[in-house]
Design an enzyme around this catalytic site. Sequence first.
Site, PDB file in Angstrom:
ATOM      1  N   SER A   6       0.732  -1.366   0.032  1.00 13.08           N
ATOM      2  CA  SER A   6       0.117   0.081  -0.037  1.00 13.08           C
ATOM      3  C   SER A   6       0.955   1.223   0.115  1.00 13.08           C
ATOM      4  O   SER A   6       1.977   1.247   0.736  1.00 13.08           O
ATOM      5  CB  SER A   6      -0.696  -0.065   1.113  1.00 13.08           C
ATOM      6  OG  SER A   6      -1.614   1.086   1.265  1.00 13.08           O
ATOM      7  N   LYS A  38      -4.342  -7.190   3.223  1.00 10.72           N
ATOM      8  CA  LYS A  38      -4.476  -6.065   2.502  1.00 10.72           C
ATOM      9  C   LYS A  38      -5.957  -5.658   1.899  1.00 10.72           C
ATOM     10  O   LYS A  38      -6.378  -4.641   1.899  1.00 10.72           O
ATOM     11  CB  LYS A  38      -3.734  -6.452   1.307  1.00 10.72           C
ATOM     12  CG  LYS A  38      -3.699  -5.068   0.119  1.00 10.72           C
ATOM     13  CD  LYS A  38      -3.295  -3.756   0.699  1.00 10.72           C
ATOM     14  CE  LYS A  38      -2.922  -2.466  -0.132  1.00 10.72           C
ATOM     15  NZ  LYS A  38      -3.996  -2.167  -1.197  1.00 10.72           N
ATOM     16  N   HIS A  91      -7.470  -3.888   4.689  1.00 15.07           N
ATOM     17  CA  HIS A  91      -6.745  -2.374   4.741  1.00 15.07           C
ATOM     18  C   HIS A  91      -7.682  -1.653   3.810  1.00 15.07           C
ATOM     19  O   HIS A  91      -8.163  -0.571   4.286  1.00 15.07           O
ATOM     20  CB  HIS A  91      -5.435  -2.630   4.512  1.00 15.07           C
ATOM     21  CG  HIS A  91      -5.014  -0.997   3.855  1.00 15.07           C
ATOM     22  ND1 HIS A  91      -5.227  -0.618   2.522  1.00 15.07           N
ATOM     23  CD2 HIS A  91      -3.970  -0.354   4.568  1.00 15.07           C
ATOM     24  CE1 HIS A  91      -4.427   0.733   2.351  1.00 15.07           C
ATOM     25  NE2 HIS A  91      -3.825   0.683   3.743  1.00 15.07           N
ATOM     26  N   ASN A  92      -7.985  -2.241   2.456  1.00 13.79           N
ATOM     27  CA  ASN A  92      -8.825  -1.566   1.567  1.00 13.79           C
ATOM     28  C   ASN A  92     -10.238  -1.184   1.981  1.00 13.79           C
ATOM     29  O   ASN A  92     -10.749  -0.149   1.675  1.00 13.79           O
ATOM     30  CB  ASN A  92      -8.692  -2.107   0.209  1.00 13.79           C
ATOM     31  CG  ASN A  92      -7.504  -1.870  -0.480  1.00 13.79           C
ATOM     32  OD1 ASN A  92      -6.323  -1.690   0.179  1.00 13.79           O
ATOM     33  ND2 ASN A  92      -7.599  -2.053  -1.680  1.00 13.79           N
ATOM     34  N   GLU A 120      -9.952   1.725   4.193  1.00 11.20           N
ATOM     35  CA  GLU A 120      -9.838   2.780   3.329  1.00 11.20           C
ATOM     36  C   GLU A 120     -11.115   3.293   2.674  1.00 11.20           C
ATOM     37  O   GLU A 120     -11.305   4.470   2.624  1.00 11.20           O
ATOM     38  CB  GLU A 120      -8.895   2.334   2.240  1.00 11.20           C
ATOM     39  CG  GLU A 120      -8.635   3.346   1.090  1.00 11.20           C
ATOM     40  CD  GLU A 120      -7.629   2.614  -0.102  1.00 11.20           C
ATOM     41  OE1 GLU A 120      -6.343   2.213   0.317  1.00 11.20           O
ATOM     42  OE2 GLU A 120      -8.058   2.564  -1.128  1.00 11.20           O
TER      43      GLU A 120
HETATM   44  C1  6PG Z   1      -3.342   1.406  -1.604  1.00  8.29           C
HETATM   45  C2  6PG Z   1      -4.512   1.375  -2.371  1.00  8.29           C
HETATM   46  C3  6PG Z   1      -4.303   0.645  -3.637  1.00  8.29           C
HETATM   47  C4  6PG Z   1      -5.259   1.191  -4.757  1.00  8.29           C
HETATM   48  C5  6PG Z   1      -6.974   0.769  -4.362  1.00  8.29           C
HETATM   49  C6  6PG Z   1      -7.983   1.562  -5.156  1.00  8.29           C
HETATM   50  O1  6PG Z   1      -3.491   0.622  -0.678  1.00  8.29           O
HETATM   51  O2  6PG Z   1      -2.213   1.775  -2.105  1.00  8.29           O
HETATM   52  O3  6PG Z   1      -5.528   0.855  -1.508  1.00  8.29           O
HETATM   53  O4  6PG Z   1      -4.311  -0.800  -3.569  1.00  8.29           O
HETATM   54  O5  6PG Z   1      -5.522   2.483  -4.829  1.00  8.29           O
HETATM   55  O6  6PG Z   1      -7.012  -0.753  -4.553  1.00  8.29           O
HETATM   56  O7  6PG Z   1      -9.022   0.838  -4.805  1.00  8.29           O
HETATM   57  P1  6PG Z   1     -10.279   1.013  -5.699  1.00  8.29           P
HETATM   58  O8  6PG Z   1     -10.159   1.260  -7.067  1.00  8.29           O
HETATM   59  O9  6PG Z   1     -11.284   0.119  -5.644  1.00  8.29           O
HETATM   60  O10 6PG Z   1     -10.887   2.375  -4.900  1.00  8.29           O
END
Ligand code: 6PG
Length: 489
Positions: free
Chosen positions: A131, A192, A195-196, A199
């Site tokens: 990430s 991960k 984590h997302n 996010e």
């Molecule tokens: C990270 C982000 C990266 C990516 C996302 C975007 O941790 O660097 O999470 O992995 O920006 O996957 O996800 P979406 O396109 O689903 O918003």
Amino acid sequence: MADTLYDFGMIGLGVMGSNLLLNMADHGFKVIGYDKNPDKTNTLESSATKGTIVKGVNTLPEMIAQLQKPRKLMMLVPAGNPVDSVIAELIPLLEEGDIIIDGGNSHYIDTLKRIGFLKEKKLHFMGIGISGGEQGARLGPSIMPGGDIEAYKEVEPILKAVAAKVNLPAGQAGDQPCVAYLGNDAAGHYVKMVHNGIEYALMQLISECYDVLHNGLGLDNDELHKVFAAWNNGEMKSFLLEITADIFLKKDDKSDNSLVDMILDKAGAKGTGKWTSEAALDLPEPIPTIDMAVMMRNISALKEERIQANNLYHPELKRINVLKKDLIQQLHDALLFATIVSYAQGLAMLSKASTELKMDIPLPEVIRVWSGGCIIRSALLNLFGKAFQKNPQLQNLLLDEEIAKLLKSKQENLTSIVTTALSNDYPVSGLSASLNYFNAYCREKLPTNLIQAQRDYFGSHTYERIDLPGIFHTDWQQDEKTVDHPSGY
Ligand code: 6PG
């Protein structure tokens, strides 16, 4: 440098792959990158820091022949079929003990299957979550590896060198790399994914605050910048607040407006948020703030229908009649509360998955790895770290006394915000899901006794009693006759 053997190979030289490889080279590793496209390999070589050893090649056999054994190589290609195609190409070229790493956002079930399949071929396969976006890859990402511990040990020095570094609070050794072994099998990709999910939740919560501040209070972009920058200077300091404050300053180069005002309100999604919700339902573990964030992106995608509905119902963007200073403070507290709840849900999900899926995920390490380099890095992680230090088996952050004190002090303001927003027709799905989760989680007794009675009434699904052990069924239409069925239902 024909005889050089390289320490690490990268398959796929998009920005992430190239940046991560250049980061490795800056830390003294000899690296080689493969991409079919010669433009990409040329750009890789020309972007290398002077004095570092970086090579680009356009065929896989060339790369494999020049790697130290056991070969360590990572692919950063789109999730799904491209990963399987690369694996199929690699198998005949590799030897027993070589290590293939998938550094993309692959689904953890796919990773599990690939681990099993490659084990039969005596190859190590690791799913590693990375990430931090493009900049993170170049300067220090947060790295979430899982899988075979032997393979991890082989790549650990490289991962530690390139990862973001954080200074831990007093009493703990400083300058720690944001990487750690996070568990068995597909644990890296699972962590991960969660984590997302967090996010998604944090981004949704911030967007709800933006809506209330902008439309409800009438703040312009300069004022919005100031509010988010001020919030980012306090206890909620985080990467997402920092970039949010920045976004409001950006002017559009195609019009006289701010860029944020020219961006279509349809959120994209590559799937990791949805996977988090699906996986949480499977466990099961409730993560409603994350679910709502996924759902709101889906509603945002219905742009055409939203236009029709808007024309039918004519909703007003009402000005909220609360003193500006007070509403901003309430929103601050509401965001802080819901942010903690979002992490609590994600971490509770990891705790459950760790046991249920036998992944052995060390939560204190996850918190440390998330405290720098990644998209959800935040000063709050220090608080969560302390909670897990006190009790490494903590099932839910909400059960920590210090966090409870903080939440109690902010609860009233979250309730006010949700009430005010809803009574003025503002959708605050993430904030209200967080409050509802909290209110339900903190109630010893829920009205679910009635649901059990209904289930038993129409489907003989049985129920437990509060005063006696065992399983019971009642014939609800016969006057109060209770039949005891200790088993078999
Ligand atoms: C990270 C982000 C990266 C990516 C996302 C975007 O941790 O660097 O999470 O992995 O920006 O996957 O996800 P979406 O396109 O689903 O918003």
